[in-house]
Write an enzyme that holds these catalytic residues in place. Sequence first.
Site, PDB file in Angstrom:
ATOM      1  N   SER A 155       0.842  -1.184   0.000  1.00 18.47           N
ATOM      2  CA  SER A 155       0.000   0.000   0.000  1.00 18.47           C
ATOM      3  C   SER A 155       0.884   1.243   0.000  1.00 18.47           C
ATOM      4  O   SER A 155       1.648   1.449  -0.928  1.00 18.47           O
ATOM      5  CB  SER A 155      -0.959  -0.038   1.194  1.00 18.47           C
ATOM      6  OG  SER A 155      -1.994   0.894   1.028  1.00 18.47           O
ATOM      7  N   ASP A 188      -9.796  -3.591  -5.565  1.00 15.28           N
ATOM      8  CA  ASP A 188      -9.177  -2.786  -4.514  1.00 15.28           C
ATOM      9  C   ASP A 188      -9.807  -1.389  -4.460  1.00 15.28           C
ATOM     10  O   ASP A 188      -9.832  -0.674  -5.461  1.00 15.28           O
ATOM     11  CB  ASP A 188      -7.666  -2.674  -4.768  1.00 15.28           C
ATOM     12  CG  ASP A 188      -6.901  -2.200  -3.554  1.00 15.28           C
ATOM     13  OD1 ASP A 188      -7.478  -1.471  -2.729  1.00 15.28           O
ATOM     14  OD2 ASP A 188      -5.715  -2.554  -3.434  1.00 15.28           O
ATOM     15  N   HIS A 204      -8.090  -4.778  -1.490  1.00 16.91           N
ATOM     16  CA  HIS A 204      -6.861  -4.332  -0.851  1.00 16.91           C
ATOM     17  C   HIS A 204      -6.286  -5.370   0.120  1.00 16.91           C
ATOM     18  O   HIS A 204      -5.071  -5.523   0.216  1.00 16.91           O
ATOM     19  CB  HIS A 204      -7.130  -3.023  -0.109  1.00 16.91           C
ATOM     20  CG  HIS A 204      -5.901  -2.219   0.164  1.00 16.91           C
ATOM     21  ND1 HIS A 204      -5.119  -1.694  -0.842  1.00 16.91           N
ATOM     22  CD2 HIS A 204      -5.319  -1.833   1.327  1.00 16.91           C
ATOM     23  CE1 HIS A 204      -4.114  -1.013  -0.305  1.00 16.91           C
ATOM     24  NE2 HIS A 204      -4.216  -1.091   1.002  1.00 16.91           N
TER      25      HIS A 204
END
Length: 726
Positions: free
Chosen positions: A578, A663, A698
């Site tokens: 991330s 995501d 995610h």
Amino acid sequence: MKTKFIYSLLIFTMFFMACKTEKKPDLELEPYKSIEAPVAKKVAEELKAHGDTRIDNYFWMRLSDKQKNAETPDAQTQDVLDYLTAENQYKDEAMKHTEGLQKKLYDEIVGRIKKDDSSVPYNDNGYSYYTRYEKGMDYALYCRKKLEDDSEEEIMLNGPELAKDHAYYAIGRRSVSADNKLLAYSVDTVSRRRYVVYFKNLESGEMLSDELKNTGGGAVWANDNKTVFYASKDPITLRQDKIYKHVLGTDQSEDELVFHEKDETFSCFIFKSRSDKYLMIGSSQTLSTEYRYLDANTPNGEWKIIQPRERDLEYDIDHYGDHFYIRTNLDAKNFRLVKTPVTATTKENWTDVIPHREDILLQDFVPFKEHLVLQERVNGLRTIRIMKWNGDNDHYIEFSDPAYVSYPTTNLDFGTNILRYGYTSLTTPNSTIEYNMDTKEQKVLKEEEVVDPNFSKDNYVSERLYATARDGVKVPISLVYKKGVERNANTPLLLYSYGSYGSSTEPFFRSSMLSLLDRGFVYAMAHIRGGQEMGRHWYEDGKLLKKKNTFTDFIDCGEFLVKEGFTSAEHMYAMGGSAGGLLMGAVLNMKPELWNGVVAAVPFVDVVSTMMDETIPLTTFEFDEWGNPKNKEYYEYMKSYSPYDNVEAKAYPNMLITTGYWDSQVQYWEPAKWIAKLRELKTDDNLLIMDCDMETGHGGASGRFQRYKRTALSYAFMMDLEGMKE
């Protein structure tokens, strides 16, 4: 399901429409060099700002949610699906020779997890609550028992049964009404973090007809057992911007809007005070917070503001007795604890309970009837401090590991002198412990079981070191390795970090990491600026126009480990996800020769374009983290480090990139564009692959075990580069 349709489509679609292939002439020994790599089509898009023009050849990869959810893909969607298919197929072929290794690693990792496990129960309102797993099950059973002798187990939610027809299934937050009769729980079946809240009668087992769609995942009960409050999301940006009140038995369309957060840099949420006395609506962004409260016994009453929002004023709140207790940065960079009467809540009424300290960060607090528990960060480590309200018996719980994580867990009983806390370190599995705050006696309720007869925490060594950054700052490094491992230039080492949002990289135990440690890897965590390990200044020195400190700190930690003889550039690997994926992208551009391989998970790499587009989730309320590129100064600074914008014609190390098609945090097109541009410009013939999970977002796969397939892929990627076959 639409996701199943897309998956089937990907299997049968020829991907040559959106991508052509090129065959690399140099076959050498690496198997992937004989495989045709995908090359994405180029469609030049001019992106103009502040008199500057960027050319994005892969802008076409961006799809809207409407396009992704369409039953029949349009031409652009088809091109994107074709390209992602090509990348996945190339990854499968390039890593085909490691399939046996991946399976062995997966079996190892999953094999260490106790299959028929359960959590430590906690007591609340006459019941004991816990989750448990049955052998062979990927999802949990959510259970409770009455606090009576020989009481029978009630299975509130049967995870395996609920998830059986879904490719992705995540149960969000759960809450029980005050009379113990009704359960509110949320479910996400897409992995976009847009939850549907359902209600279940726990006495009859029947489902209520009420369904609350497009929520943030929680429903908070008023004390009347029929009214709940929840946050809804903007359908485009996914920002939680509204709080609604729902009365059971009515349609969602009739729900009353009780709060609308109109400032696009803020998001809102709702919770109940630990005392169960008050409902709390919070609004927050990077530099400011604001809370409203309402007596939970009067759900139709008027909400009152604790302290109106101000720029750079942050505060968190809880309730006990006649006071609200507030952790705040008002005149306190490292935060202080204050209290204020419930009848007079604005800042001029705040009085110190724990004053500000320059060298200690106050992270959290838990009030009890006779004790106050503080979560403090001292010398970069999370500590637990305990004191009586009159200041007596003020002490810290002592720990012996050089690097560790300690934290209060579920403590719902105000009247007790027993604190329940968690503890873990790089060598110690996570433990749940009860601590007598008066006598200092403690009892381990449970230590995570590592199902491996050869495992012993005594087989591993943990260290805490400090690298000197280029500006003279000392940056902590926590590392672990197996006893007997030789530390030299041939030793493989994995360096991990995150370094954003003030989120600290914690030295916690992961049984999956044993698969690397037992094969001779050193695992290191760099506690770089952008986190909050060393205090609030650590965060502030790694954001906005100081963001590059995050990247140079990581590089300096890597060079320090090489200099100290732990490894060499030929055997060092980097990993981050991330915002940590942004870190990976930045250090790849700045110092590509320092790493033999890099794993960038769901990487935030197209910084300028994402922060310029306020329709993308997370953008508007992250301006105070990264800066607003509509301001020329921030635009130019972001552009100077944005990984996608700084890909050059030069040699890069071996790379594995991971992403998820659904995501909501870092859109799939960022890593997809990045790998396309890297493949276009890089001058080396090192391995470059991307794993795009078409069913997830995610956080990766749902369930207990499936996520470890990607872990096994990442480990096999590094081990294969080390020549390890098993």
